[in-house]
Design a protein around this motif. Sequence first.
Motif, PDB file in Angstrom:
ATOM      1  N   SER A  34       0.713  -1.215   0.045  1.00 17.95           N
ATOM      2  CA  SER A  34       0.110   0.047  -0.045  1.00 17.95           C
ATOM      3  C   SER A  34       0.826   1.215   0.233  1.00 17.95           C
ATOM      4  O   SER A  34       2.033   1.077   0.567  1.00 17.95           O
ATOM      5  CB  SER A  34      -0.920   0.132   1.136  1.00 17.95           C
ATOM      6  OG  SER A  34      -0.258  -0.017   2.428  1.00 17.95           O
ATOM      7  N   ASP A  55      -3.344   5.547  -5.206  1.00 16.57           N
ATOM      8  CA  ASP A  55      -4.525   5.791  -4.398  1.00 16.57           C
ATOM      9  C   ASP A  55      -4.581   4.646  -3.460  1.00 16.57           C
ATOM     10  O   ASP A  55      -5.901   4.545  -2.966  1.00 16.57           O
ATOM     11  CB  ASP A  55      -5.678   6.428  -5.097  1.00 16.57           C
ATOM     12  CG  ASP A  55      -6.240   5.282  -6.004  1.00 16.57           C
ATOM     13  OD1 ASP A  55      -5.463   4.440  -6.393  1.00 16.57           O
ATOM     14  OD2 ASP A  55      -7.366   5.665  -6.791  1.00 16.57           O
ATOM     15  N   THR A  91      -5.555   1.842  -5.112  1.00 16.29           N
ATOM     16  CA  THR A  91      -6.283   0.748  -6.007  1.00 16.29           C
ATOM     17  C   THR A  91      -5.552  -0.283  -6.427  1.00 16.29           C
ATOM     18  O   THR A  91      -4.428  -0.134  -7.175  1.00 16.29           O
ATOM     19  CB  THR A  91      -6.904   1.564  -7.072  1.00 16.29           C
ATOM     20  OG1 THR A  91      -8.021   2.458  -6.533  1.00 16.29           O
ATOM     21  CG2 THR A  91      -7.784   0.799  -8.095  1.00 16.29           C
ATOM     22  N   TYR A  95      -4.942  -3.568  -9.485  1.00 15.49           N
ATOM     23  CA  TYR A  95      -5.239  -3.715 -10.608  1.00 15.49           C
ATOM     24  C   TYR A  95      -4.683  -4.984 -10.844  1.00 15.49           C
ATOM     25  O   TYR A  95      -3.689  -5.420 -10.607  1.00 15.49           O
ATOM     26  CB  TYR A  95      -4.636  -2.778 -11.678  1.00 15.49           C
ATOM     27  CG  TYR A  95      -5.144  -1.334 -11.650  1.00 15.49           C
ATOM     28  CD1 TYR A  95      -6.413  -0.983 -12.217  1.00 15.49           C
ATOM     29  CD2 TYR A  95      -4.520  -0.228 -10.786  1.00 15.49           C
ATOM     30  CE1 TYR A  95      -6.509   0.391 -11.975  1.00 15.49           C
ATOM     31  CE2 TYR A  95      -5.076   0.989 -10.722  1.00 15.49           C
ATOM     32  CZ  TYR A  95      -6.175   1.485 -11.292  1.00 15.49           C
ATOM     33  OH  TYR A  95      -6.637   2.442 -11.088  1.00 15.49           O
ATOM     34  N   SER A 142     -10.313  -4.322 -11.196  1.00 12.55           N
ATOM     35  CA  SER A 142      -9.740  -3.495 -10.132  1.00 12.55           C
ATOM     36  C   SER A 142     -10.318  -3.530  -8.730  1.00 12.55           C
ATOM     37  O   SER A 142     -11.298  -4.034  -8.796  1.00 12.55           O
ATOM     38  CB  SER A 142      -9.824  -1.894 -10.689  1.00 12.55           C
ATOM     39  OG  SER A 142     -11.035  -1.697 -10.640  1.00 12.55           O
ATOM     40  N   TYR A 143      -9.504  -3.028  -7.798  1.00 11.65           N
ATOM     41  CA  TYR A 143     -10.107  -3.219  -6.369  1.00 11.65           C
ATOM     42  C   TYR A 143      -9.768  -2.061  -5.647  1.00 11.65           C
ATOM     43  O   TYR A 143      -8.496  -1.881  -5.353  1.00 11.65           O
ATOM     44  CB  TYR A 143      -9.534  -4.427  -5.845  1.00 11.65           C
ATOM     45  CG  TYR A 143     -10.395  -5.018  -4.567  1.00 11.65           C
ATOM     46  CD1 TYR A 143     -11.680  -5.378  -4.567  1.00 11.65           C
ATOM     47  CD2 TYR A 143      -9.712  -5.358  -3.219  1.00 11.65           C
ATOM     48  CE1 TYR A 143     -12.285  -5.746  -3.619  1.00 11.65           C
ATOM     49  CE2 TYR A 143     -10.056  -5.837  -2.486  1.00 11.65           C
ATOM     50  CZ  TYR A 143     -11.594  -6.051  -2.369  1.00 11.65           C
ATOM     51  OH  TYR A 143     -12.034  -6.648  -1.272  1.00 11.65           O
ATOM     52  N   SER A 144     -10.744  -1.386  -5.351  1.00 13.05           N
ATOM     53  CA  SER A 144     -10.396  -0.034  -4.479  1.00 13.05           C
ATOM     54  C   SER A 144     -10.124  -0.382  -3.091  1.00 13.05           C
ATOM     55  O   SER A 144     -10.374  -1.503  -2.426  1.00 13.05           O
ATOM     56  CB  SER A 144     -11.492   0.837  -4.515  1.00 13.05           C
ATOM     57  OG  SER A 144     -12.753   0.493  -3.949  1.00 13.05           O
ATOM     58  N   THR A 145      -9.522   0.532  -2.275  1.00 12.65           N
ATOM     59  CA  THR A 145      -9.227   0.580  -0.928  1.00 12.65           C
ATOM     60  C   THR A 145     -10.647   0.510  -0.179  1.00 12.65           C
ATOM     61  O   THR A 145     -10.627  -0.169   1.040  1.00 12.65           O
ATOM     62  CB  THR A 145      -8.620   1.814  -0.338  1.00 12.65           C
ATOM     63  OG1 THR A 145      -9.468   2.911  -0.621  1.00 12.65           O
ATOM     64  CG2 THR A 145      -7.319   1.814  -0.802  1.00 12.65           C
ATOM     65  N   ARG A 177     -12.962  -1.671  -0.987  1.00 14.21           N
ATOM     66  CA  ARG A 177     -13.191  -2.998  -1.514  1.00 14.21           C
ATOM     67  C   ARG A 177     -14.356  -3.137  -2.304  1.00 14.21           C
ATOM     68  O   ARG A 177     -15.075  -3.855  -2.315  1.00 14.21           O
ATOM     69  CB  ARG A 177     -13.572  -3.830  -0.074  1.00 14.21           C
ATOM     70  CG  ARG A 177     -12.563  -3.792   1.012  1.00 14.21           C
ATOM     71  CD  ARG A 177     -12.842  -4.757   2.116  1.00 14.21           C
ATOM     72  NE  ARG A 177     -12.528  -6.107   1.682  1.00 14.21           N
ATOM     73  CZ  ARG A 177     -12.562  -7.245   2.639  1.00 14.21           C
ATOM     74  NH1 ARG A 177     -13.082  -7.005   3.787  1.00 14.21           N
ATOM     75  NH2 ARG A 177     -12.274  -8.484   1.843  1.00 14.21           N
ATOM     76  N   ARG A 236     -14.181  -4.069  -9.691  1.00 10.96           N
ATOM     77  CA  ARG A 236     -14.606  -3.503 -11.194  1.00 10.96           C
ATOM     78  C   ARG A 236     -14.178  -4.373 -11.971  1.00 10.96           C
ATOM     79  O   ARG A 236     -12.808  -4.845 -12.049  1.00 10.96           O
ATOM     80  CB  ARG A 236     -14.199  -2.051 -11.374  1.00 10.96           C
ATOM     81  CG  ARG A 236     -14.697  -1.085 -10.206  1.00 10.96           C
ATOM     82  CD  ARG A 236     -14.394   0.424 -10.377  1.00 10.96           C
ATOM     83  NE  ARG A 236     -14.961   0.885 -11.686  1.00 10.96           N
ATOM     84  CZ  ARG A 236     -14.858   2.166 -11.792  1.00 10.96           C
ATOM     85  NH1 ARG A 236     -13.949   3.057 -11.217  1.00 10.96           N
ATOM     86  NH2 ARG A 236     -15.485   2.813 -12.704  1.00 10.96           N
ATOM     87  N   PRO A 272     -17.036   6.851 -11.596  1.00  9.10           N
ATOM     88  CA  PRO A 272     -17.001   5.945 -10.633  1.00  9.10           C
ATOM     89  C   PRO A 272     -17.665   4.547 -11.066  1.00  9.10           C
ATOM     90  O   PRO A 272     -18.286   4.586 -11.987  1.00  9.10           O
ATOM     91  CB  PRO A 272     -18.101   6.659  -9.501  1.00  9.10           C
ATOM     92  CG  PRO A 272     -18.798   7.858 -10.148  1.00  9.10           C
ATOM     93  CD  PRO A 272     -17.955   8.292 -11.326  1.00  9.10           C
TER      94      PRO A 272
END
Length: 383
Positions: free
Chosen positions: A246, A300, A302, A304, A315-318, A320, A323, A380
């Motif tokens: 991270s 940020d 995220t 990939y 993708s997977y954001s913080t 959770r 996408r 988004p």
Amino acid sequence: MTRRSRPFAGPTRALALATLTAGLALALPAPAAWAVHMPKVPELSASALTPFTQSDSQIWDAVVPLPDGRMLFEAPAWIGNPGPQLSIRTADGRFTPYPNAEWNAATGDAAKRIVAAAGLTLLPDGTLWVLDSGVPDRKAPAVAPPKLIHIDTRTNTVLGTVAIEKSALHPQSILSGVAVHGTTAYVADSGVAGVLVVDLPSASTRRFLDRHPALIATRPIQIPGGTLNWADGHAAAIDSSMIAISPDGRWIVLQAPGNYLARVDTSTFSDPDITPAAMEEIVTQWYKTPSLGGMTIGPDGTLYWSDVSTGSILSYSTGRIPRRLITDPRLKYPGTPGLDMHGHLFVPTLQLDHSAAFQNGHATVTWPVTVYQLTLPTTPPPP
């Protein structure tokens, strides 16, 4: 001769590992706390994916864009590539060995050349760390001790090397994947599951999570045609080989290609009071990923992912949020993507199952091999 690659775990071993994993699962969050499922429909159309560059002789497995527009490419020896193992593409499209031809020499002093490129990571200060596993053939013993190579990408000079201490390795260790934050490097062992924590200034190395069940290849790597097999027909078993950290250095995520994504709090590696039992419990199953060919992390946080089972980029954001960015038949075993500063991912297509490593030394790759540019969405995720 010690065998450096192995078939997928047999029924007895797999049953034992499944039992152990089931026991550890009791400590995981309740199902309600898990992230939502990956969407089945991709957000982007085929037009978002365009060819960027190609090769008629090398299979690139990782791409690192530099801020000045140049691009670094890794062509690892273990899958049958000719040299150079590390090259750079200038803005006008020319390729040259990186950082120079001497460091990419096929013979000579192993301490002053890349023996077996196994991962690279670019830091915010413009320096690059390259992992050299010392294992150019996964079916044979190491030919040189593993090391980390520090390169200043602004001057294209090697700043130094850090040897990996032998005490942190097993005879069957094959290091594959590196993440760096500050003065600490985290290295994944894909030969014998584990994480090596390297203090770069002192060159001291400690091994953690040795043979942890979350890092062992207990699931086969799935590709569109079924299971990825070695040339002898056995399913490929590669332990923890993918790793990222991270932006704040608090977490590492790592994965064996066919397993699920695991997350570990890095502070536990420096906790003098943690017990061996507690150390075994610090690994959290973070997402039920498909089989991956590579992953990278954005500024940020995220993630990939390259999904080799469907030819997709995820993708997977913080927060959770998963996408499915794109699914495309051109993404034939996508590798480790590179993220630039302008909203693009650069995705190499390996055709790994057709490489020499999986075809008795004779590649059946469809040339040229292509690196694609994916324009990321600016909106988004859909509700």
